[in-house]
Design a protein around this motif. Structure first.
Motif, PDB file in Angstrom:
ATOM      1  N   LYS A 135      -6.000   8.827  -5.910  1.00  0.00           N
ATOM      2  CA  LYS A 135      -4.636   8.648  -5.417  1.00  0.00           C
ATOM      3  C   LYS A 135      -3.716   9.724  -5.992  1.00  0.00           C
ATOM      4  O   LYS A 135      -2.891  10.295  -5.276  1.00  0.00           O
TER       5      LYS A 135
ATOM      6  N   ALA B 119      -2.072   9.916   3.252  1.00  0.00           N
ATOM      7  CA  ALA B 119      -2.090   9.600   1.820  1.00  0.00           C
ATOM      8  C   ALA B 119      -3.232   8.657   1.464  1.00  0.00           C
ATOM      9  O   ALA B 119      -3.492   7.685   2.180  1.00  0.00           O
ATOM     10  N   VAL B 120      -3.910   8.967   0.366  1.00  0.00           N
ATOM     11  CA  VAL B 120      -4.863   8.038  -0.238  1.00  0.00           C
ATOM     12  C   VAL B 120      -4.055   6.845  -0.732  1.00  0.00           C
ATOM     13  O   VAL B 120      -3.159   7.012  -1.555  1.00  0.00           O
ATOM     14  N   LYS B 121      -4.316   5.647  -0.198  1.00  0.00           N
ATOM     15  CA  LYS B 121      -3.470   4.493  -0.540  1.00  0.00           C
ATOM     16  C   LYS B 121      -3.930   3.784  -1.797  1.00  0.00           C
ATOM     17  O   LYS B 121      -3.173   3.063  -2.427  1.00  0.00           O
TER      18      LYS B 121
ATOM     19  N   LEU C  92      -7.897   5.540  -8.737  1.00  0.00           N
ATOM     20  CA  LEU C  92      -6.593   5.942  -9.279  1.00  0.00           C
ATOM     21  C   LEU C  92      -6.477   7.475  -9.322  1.00  0.00           C
ATOM     22  O   LEU C  92      -5.460   8.041  -8.912  1.00  0.00           O
TER      23      LEU C  92
ATOM     24  N   GLY D 105       3.450   1.432  -1.881  1.00  0.00           N
ATOM     25  CA  GLY D 105       4.085   1.451  -3.197  1.00  0.00           C
ATOM     26  C   GLY D 105       5.488   0.882  -3.185  1.00  0.00           C
ATOM     27  O   GLY D 105       6.274   1.125  -4.086  1.00  0.00           O
TER      28      GLY D 105
ATOM     29  N   ASN E 243      -4.529  12.821  -4.221  1.00  0.00           N
ATOM     30  CA  ASN E 243      -4.539  12.632  -2.761  1.00  0.00           C
ATOM     31  C   ASN E 243      -5.813  13.213  -2.158  1.00  0.00           C
ATOM     32  O   ASN E 243      -5.796  13.876  -1.124  1.00  0.00           O
TER      33      ASN E 243
ATOM     34  N   GLN F  80       0.816  -1.205   0.000  1.00  0.00           N
ATOM     35  CA  GLN F  80       0.000   0.000   0.000  1.00  0.00           C
ATOM     36  C   GLN F  80       0.857   1.266   0.000  1.00  0.00           C
ATOM     37  O   GLN F  80       0.396   2.321  -0.396  1.00  0.00           O
TER      38      GLN F  80
ATOM     39  N   ASN G 293      -3.106  -1.453  -7.176  1.00  0.00           N
ATOM     40  CA  ASN G 293      -1.684  -1.180  -6.934  1.00  0.00           C
ATOM     41  C   ASN G 293      -0.822  -2.364  -7.353  1.00  0.00           C
ATOM     42  O   ASN G 293       0.211  -2.201  -8.007  1.00  0.00           O
TER      43      ASN G 293
END
Lengths: 196, 196
Positions: A173, A103-105, A170, A22, A176, A20, A111
């Protein structure tokens, strides 16, 4: 080092956290173990390779996602409102991530698909199955709302709802900011209502 | 080592290739230089950091994406068919990737958002701007087809079309099969036609 009894769970949690954030693709087994507070030898007691841990991570996320879908798509509301509720629940989850972790995961499957699918074919196949399973659940809900509709049309609508949700996550993300997921909730409800 | 004169272009190409293969985040400057056939000292002649190369990579992809949008959204067709053409052109690109390299590579912006946006804030901001710019281009096309529609509604529809496209590309990548993008082309056309 924590208790051995929950070492497997801590390794999976460590994989989920890295994913999550990245950082799953480039994390080595050593780093995963260090985060989990587990000795490297113990890792290989539970998982033959990092790829096997990846499968366990996907399984864990999949179980959570099935629970979310069951709750969102429960039969206490008309079908368009159930689809809307799914988007709103996902928006709330991403808002919580942003408020708690900054943060928006995003979607763990999204992902992992984008991070790993051109690099680990067995993981790609499992992810494709998870995505297909989610689309099938949406399809079954949509069919219950439009029993007379053509099956191929219902399947395409399920694919559209799922794609809309993944795409909105997406964008959320990138920005954010999960607000777009809330806007798309209404869009999805109207799409479903218009074709019912 | 190639000619210095095109070293910058080769470094950018190397970054683009790594990104589309899902390996940009973990690639070091050394690896990027080796792929490009450029000396490490030359890298820092062109880019202060890897993050600066990332910005150049996004810029290059953005230019290609604007050219694609201009072609897809050209005024020779009614608006719903232009939106459909965009999806079909994206499907063709992904089919070419799969046929030539064996893998659906996906959207470079989507890949970079999911790989990098929680790790590099300046890159996230640039990516968010690219996504917003693409949505604005769709919005302007949709508005030309429905001049009387409420602006907020048109903006949401542009967000929905873009999310649908990104989500479909993501599913296509998981399945290593761009067919869903073609099915969503018809869906998108119908969505736009229904609200025109």
């Amino acid at each position: 080092m924590g208790r051995t009894s929950d070492a497997r769970e801590r390794l999976i949690q460590s994989g989920m956290d890295l994913l999550q954030a990245g950082g799953y693709a480039q994390a080595g087994v050593q780093e995963i173990c260090a985060r989990a507070g587990v000795r490297k030898g113990s890792f290989y007691h539970f998982f033959a390779t990092k790829s096997h841990l990846g499968l366990a991570v996907v399984e864990q996320f999949h179980a959570a996602s099935i629970a979310l879908l069951d709750q969102a798509l429960a039969k206490d509301l008309p079908v368009p409102e159930r689809i809307e509720r799914l988007f709103l629940m996902v928006a709330t989850i991403q808002e919580t991530f942003r408020d708690e972790a900054g943060a928006v995961k995003g979607c763990p499957f999204g992902n992992l698909v984008l991070e790993m699918s051109t690099r680990d074919e067995s993981l790609r196949l499992v992810l494709a199955r998870v995505l297909r399973d989610t689309i099938a659940r949406l399809e079954s809900t949509l069919r219950s709302g439009s029993p007379a509709a053509e099956p191929a049309r219902i399947r395409e609508q399920a694919e559209a709802i799922f794609s809309l949700l993944e795409g909105a996550i997406l964008v959320a993300k990138a920005e954010n900011d999960p607000a777009i997921i809330r806007r798309m909730a209404l869009c999805a409800r109207q799409m479903v209502a218009a074709s019912a």
